[in-house]
Design an enzyme around this catalytic site. Sequence first.
Site, PDB file in Angstrom:
ATOM      1  N   ASP A 170      47.605 -45.225  12.129  1.00 27.43           N
ATOM      2  CA  ASP A 170      47.020 -46.335  12.874  1.00 27.43           C
ATOM      3  C   ASP A 170      46.763 -47.488  11.905  1.00 27.43           C
ATOM      4  O   ASP A 170      46.259 -47.281  10.791  1.00 27.43           O
ATOM      5  CB  ASP A 170      45.705 -45.901  13.521  1.00 27.43           C
ATOM      6  N   ASP A 204      52.377 -57.091  14.405  1.00 25.19           N
ATOM      7  CA  ASP A 204      53.438 -57.224  15.404  1.00 25.19           C
ATOM      8  C   ASP A 204      53.522 -55.906  16.176  1.00 25.19           C
ATOM      9  O   ASP A 204      54.509 -55.193  16.128  1.00 25.19           O
ATOM     10  CB  ASP A 204      54.763 -57.542  14.707  1.00 25.19           C
TER      11      ASP A 204
END
Length: 204
Positions: A111, A130
Amino acid sequence: YQTLEKKESLYGEVLVLEDSMKRYLFVDRILQTEESKLIDLFWQKGMSLSEGNYFEMIPNINKTGNSCLIIGLGGGQLGKLFSRYKWQVDPVVAQIAKAYFDYRGKVHIADGRYFLQQAEDRKWDCIILDVFLGDSVPTHLYTYEMFKLCDRRLSPEGILALNYIGILNSALTKHLVHTLRAVFPEVAVYPQNRTLEGAQFINI
């Protein structure tokens, strides 16, 4: 179109298609990467991959920078452009990027926010967000706390760049810009297509 790969991942169906000029990556039927087969030639000649892809300008803005952390892999286009660090939550997509889009960089399966929290001894000249879950962004990566964390991991002249889908003049987009300005002294907003600035969802 020719189907090159079709797999199930943590986030939906991963599909790779190809025509005579381009290769495409879809995740859960949403286009993530569209790459010309002439990509290397484009970059050698200083040409842009697509109209409005402002990420490609970063090496020219921060000419002294030499490190970039890109959160969100897709087909790995930006990773190849920067030839630096890259990582992605979804291991299936990472496999696809290496197998079909010639991505050869480093990949961290983690993560993004957790990765930055653990990287206490690292500084980057650029951090790019992104990341998408379908056609929306993971909200925990677009918060005041996340932006403060990015600021701590940037070098003194470092740049945070992010990709966001929304309506340019909406309350949500204005709130995001306000949150960024609470952390960074300079914030610039670039809509991908200025002819669609009204009530249309666009990349910003």
